[in-house]
Design a protein around this motif. Structure first.
Motif, PDB file in Angstrom:
ATOM      1  N   ASP A 141      48.259 134.057  -2.452  1.00  0.00           N
ATOM      2  CA  ASP A 141      47.082 133.208  -2.279  1.00  0.00           C
ATOM      3  C   ASP A 141      47.634 131.880  -1.855  1.00  0.00           C
ATOM      4  OD1 ASP A 141      44.983 131.610  -2.563  1.00  0.00           O
ATOM      5  OD2 ASP A 141      43.786 133.272  -3.104  1.00  0.00           O
ATOM      6  N   PRO A 142      47.411 131.414  -0.611  1.00  0.00           N
ATOM      7  CA  PRO A 142      47.946 130.050  -0.253  1.00  0.00           C
ATOM      8  C   PRO A 142      47.411 128.867  -1.040  1.00  0.00           C
ATOM      9  CG  PRO A 142      46.292 130.883   1.368  1.00  0.00           C
ATOM     10  CD  PRO A 142      46.460 132.088   0.353  1.00  0.00           C
ATOM     11  N   LEU A 143      46.419 128.889  -1.746  1.00  0.00           N
ATOM     12  CA  LEU A 143      45.857 127.846  -2.602  1.00  0.00           C
ATOM     13  C   LEU A 143      46.426 127.865  -4.101  1.00  0.00           C
ATOM     14  CD1 LEU A 143      42.361 127.382  -1.449  1.00  0.00           C
ATOM     15  CD2 LEU A 143      44.248 126.218  -0.667  1.00  0.00           C
ATOM     16  N   ASP A 144      47.087 129.055  -4.327  1.00  0.00           N
ATOM     17  CA  ASP A 144      47.732 129.139  -5.575  1.00  0.00           C
ATOM     18  C   ASP A 144      48.898 128.152  -5.900  1.00  0.00           C
ATOM     19  OD1 ASP A 144      49.845 130.557  -7.520  1.00  0.00           O
ATOM     20  OD2 ASP A 144      48.054 131.547  -8.023  1.00  0.00           O
ATOM     21  N   PRO A 145      49.113 127.542  -7.045  1.00  0.00           N
ATOM     22  CA  PRO A 145      50.110 126.767  -7.132  1.00  0.00           C
ATOM     23  C   PRO A 145      51.486 127.157  -6.821  1.00  0.00           C
ATOM     24  CG  PRO A 145      48.658 126.523  -8.985  1.00  0.00           C
ATOM     25  CD  PRO A 145      48.192 127.739  -8.255  1.00  0.00           C
ATOM     26  N   GLY A 146      51.756 128.513  -7.098  1.00  0.00           N
ATOM     27  CA  GLY A 146      52.956 129.013  -6.688  1.00  0.00           C
ATOM     28  C   GLY A 146      53.306 129.383  -5.402  1.00  0.00           C
ATOM     29  N   PHE A 147      52.266 129.100  -4.403  1.00  0.00           N
ATOM     30  CA  PHE A 147      52.532 129.421  -2.871  1.00  0.00           C
ATOM     31  C   PHE A 147      53.282 127.924  -2.573  1.00  0.00           C
ATOM     32  CE2 PHE A 147      51.623 129.215   1.609  1.00  0.00           C
ATOM     33  CZ  PHE A 147      51.938 130.464   1.887  1.00  0.00           C
ATOM     34  N   THR A 148      54.669 128.146  -2.515  1.00  0.00           N
ATOM     35  CA  THR A 148      55.585 126.819  -2.114  1.00  0.00           C
ATOM     36  C   THR A 148      56.127 127.212  -0.824  1.00  0.00           C
ATOM     37  OG1 THR A 148      57.629 127.680  -3.063  1.00  0.00           O
ATOM     38  CG2 THR A 148      56.110 126.854  -4.442  1.00  0.00           C
ATOM     39  N   GLU A 149      56.694 125.986  -0.436  1.00  0.00           N
ATOM     40  CA  GLU A 149      57.244 126.152   0.853  1.00  0.00           C
ATOM     41  C   GLU A 149      58.248 127.067   0.933  1.00  0.00           C
ATOM     42  OE1 GLU A 149      59.695 123.057   3.837  1.00  0.00           O
ATOM     43  OE2 GLU A 149      58.476 122.212   2.395  1.00  0.00           O
ATOM     44  N   THR A 150      58.790 127.332  -0.092  1.00  0.00           N
ATOM     45  CA  THR A 150      60.082 128.432   0.119  1.00  0.00           C
ATOM     46  C   THR A 150      59.318 129.724   0.041  1.00  0.00           C
ATOM     47  OG1 THR A 150      61.312 126.752  -1.285  1.00  0.00           O
ATOM     48  CG2 THR A 150      61.842 129.210  -1.460  1.00  0.00           C
ATOM     49  N   VAL A 151      58.209 129.828  -0.783  1.00  0.00           N
ATOM     50  CA  VAL A 151      57.815 131.116  -0.491  1.00  0.00           C
ATOM     51  C   VAL A 151      57.154 131.542   0.977  1.00  0.00           C
ATOM     52  CG1 VAL A 151      55.440 132.756  -1.038  1.00  0.00           C
ATOM     53  CG2 VAL A 151      56.864 131.442  -2.981  1.00  0.00           C
ATOM     54  N   LEU A 152      56.620 130.580   1.645  1.00  0.00           N
ATOM     55  CA  LEU A 152      56.383 130.865   2.936  1.00  0.00           C
ATOM     56  C   LEU A 152      57.506 130.956   3.798  1.00  0.00           C
ATOM     57  CD1 LEU A 152      54.379 130.584   5.184  1.00  0.00           C
ATOM     58  CD2 LEU A 152      54.718 128.167   5.375  1.00  0.00           C
ATOM     59  N   ARG A 153      58.675 130.357   3.820  1.00  0.00           N
ATOM     60  CA  ARG A 153      59.793 130.523   4.428  1.00  0.00           C
ATOM     61  C   ARG A 153      60.230 131.839   4.339  1.00  0.00           C
ATOM     62  NH1 ARG A 153      62.328 126.491   2.577  1.00  0.00           N
ATOM     63  NH2 ARG A 153      61.907 125.217   4.312  1.00  0.00           N
ATOM     64  N   ASP A 154      60.447 132.256   3.070  1.00  0.00           N
ATOM     65  CA  ASP A 154      60.580 133.729   2.825  1.00  0.00           C
ATOM     66  C   ASP A 154      59.752 134.633   3.497  1.00  0.00           C
ATOM     67  OD1 ASP A 154      62.751 132.833   1.204  1.00  0.00           O
ATOM     68  OD2 ASP A 154      61.863 133.008  -0.742  1.00  0.00           O
ATOM     69  N   LEU A 155      58.519 134.545   3.537  1.00  0.00           N
ATOM     70  CA  LEU A 155      57.726 135.381   4.113  1.00  0.00           C
ATOM     71  C   LEU A 155      58.100 135.684   5.775  1.00  0.00           C
ATOM     72  CD1 LEU A 155      54.350 134.437   2.385  1.00  0.00           C
ATOM     73  CD2 LEU A 155      55.697 136.512   1.959  1.00  0.00           C
ATOM     74  N   LEU A 156      58.255 134.421   6.195  1.00  0.00           N
ATOM     75  CA  LEU A 156      58.226 134.248   7.664  1.00  0.00           C
ATOM     76  C   LEU A 156      59.801 134.849   7.930  1.00  0.00           C
ATOM     77  CD1 LEU A 156      56.727 130.951   8.561  1.00  0.00           C
ATOM     78  CD2 LEU A 156      55.699 133.237   8.616  1.00  0.00           C
ATOM     79  N   SER A 157      60.610 134.778   7.302  1.00  0.00           N
ATOM     80  CA  SER A 157      62.143 135.173   7.497  1.00  0.00           C
ATOM     81  C   SER A 157      62.173 136.765   8.109  1.00  0.00           C
ATOM     82  CB  SER A 157      62.924 135.203   6.177  1.00  0.00           C
ATOM     83  OG  SER A 157      64.381 135.475   6.633  1.00  0.00           O
ATOM     84  N   GLY A 158      62.602 136.887   9.152  1.00  0.00           N
ATOM     85  CA  GLY A 158      62.778 138.254   9.753  1.00  0.00           C
ATOM     86  C   GLY A 158      61.461 138.793  10.433  1.00  0.00           C
ATOM     87  N   GLU A 159      60.347 137.848  10.438  1.00  0.00           N
ATOM     88  CA  GLU A 159      59.207 138.333  11.080  1.00  0.00           C
ATOM     89  C   GLU A 159      59.150 138.278  12.553  1.00  0.00           C
ATOM     90  OE1 GLU A 159      56.229 139.503  10.982  1.00  0.00           O
ATOM     91  OE2 GLU A 159      55.823 139.950   8.697  1.00  0.00           O
TER      92      GLU A 159
END
Length: 288
Positions: A141-159
């Motif tokens: 969830d993008p509003l969860d405190p655990g959704f960090t820039e690092t998490v986003l970077r990992d999600l986009l990696s290889g996409e």
């Protein structure tokens, strides 16, 4: 289609009106909306609502050990009713899909409705929200405190997909749909056709900030509004989505549109694509 900010506002709206109150009757008016049969909807009757929450674009009403889960899809909506008719609703051709009447002496409750011919509104009665396939597949969830820039970077990696499609994919990030993906990309000044894996660290940071600010601002605009006011608020708060042909509020350029089979995206050429219009394949086919 209600997206994360509207469903968040709906959950807050219902929390104030449902928690500590018992469910009296549940009427499935359009049988096609019901996606589960065990436990039956009647098992909710007599139970006290303990919480109302959101999972992505799913609305979750918790009553004891059971959960009434709803996905409003493209044309569904929730209508709070201060005075419901005394007689049970009858199945018909109208938009009413499901009615929930509270158990106290009042005639209060809510209706789930769906306009149009494409019936996609979904209702589930489950012991665990994770039993709903759409919830089980949700990304963070993008509003969860655990959704960090690092998490986003990992999600986009290889996409290898375009940013527009990645942002709308509920298994990647939960809650963002067609409208807010347009708004996020406009705020980030990025083309919807840009490949996700090609973002630099600086661009990923920009996109991360745009996701957070766009969604939080939309939630704040919706907070405290009645359910019937949320659709209008969403439209007035959008800067590019649904505004093709109008002036961009940032630079004044004309907002353009790219059409697909069942949807369309809107963007500003000056803000997002270096002044170059994106190819509209459907329009190109019509011109041949």
């Amino acid at each position: 289609m209600p997206e994360l900010p509207e469903v968040e506002a709906l959950s807050e709206f219902l929390n104030e009106r449902l928690v500590t109150r018992a469910i009296g009757r549940v009427y499935p008016v359009a049988v096609n909306v019901l996606k589960t049969y065990d436990p039956p909807l009647t098992a909710l009757e007599g139970r006290t609502v303990e919480a109302v929450g959101r999972r992505g674009k799913f609305l979750v009403i918790t009553a004891g050990e059971l959960h009434l889960v709803t996905h409003l899809a493209r044309a569904g909506w929730l209508r709070w009713q201060q005075k419901l008719p005394a007689e049970p609703p009858r199945p018909g051709k109208g938009p009413l899909a499901l009615r929930v009447r509270l158990a106290d002496p009042t005639t209060t409750g809510f209706d789930l409705t769906e306009a149009g011919t494409q019936k996609r509104l979904a209702v589930y009665c489950v012991h665990d929200p994770g039993e709903v396939p759409g919830i089980a597949r949700l990304g963070p969830d993008p509003l969860d405190p655990g959704f960090t820039e690092t998490v986003l970077r990992d999600l986009l990696s290889g996409e290898k997909r375009q940013l527009k499609g990645v942002l709308r994919d509920q298994s990647v990030i939960a809650g963002i749909g067609n409208a807010y993906s347009d708004e996020i990309l406009h705020a980030a000044r990025m083309s919807p056709f840009k490949l996700a894996a090609r973002l630099t660290e600086e661009q990923t940071e920009t996109l991360y900030q745009a996701i957070g600010s766009t969604l939080r601002e939309a939630v704040e605009r919706s907070r405290g509004l009645a359910a019937g006011e949320l659709k209008a608020e969403k439209k007035t708060g959008l800067r590019v989505h649904g505004r093709a042909g109008q002036a961009c509020p940032v630079c004044g350029d004309t907002i353009r549109e790219v059409s697909f089979a069942d949807s369309a995206l809107q963007y500003c050429p000056t803000c997002q694509t270096g002044g170059k219009p994106l190819a509209d394949r459907r329009l190109s086919r019509l011109l041949k």
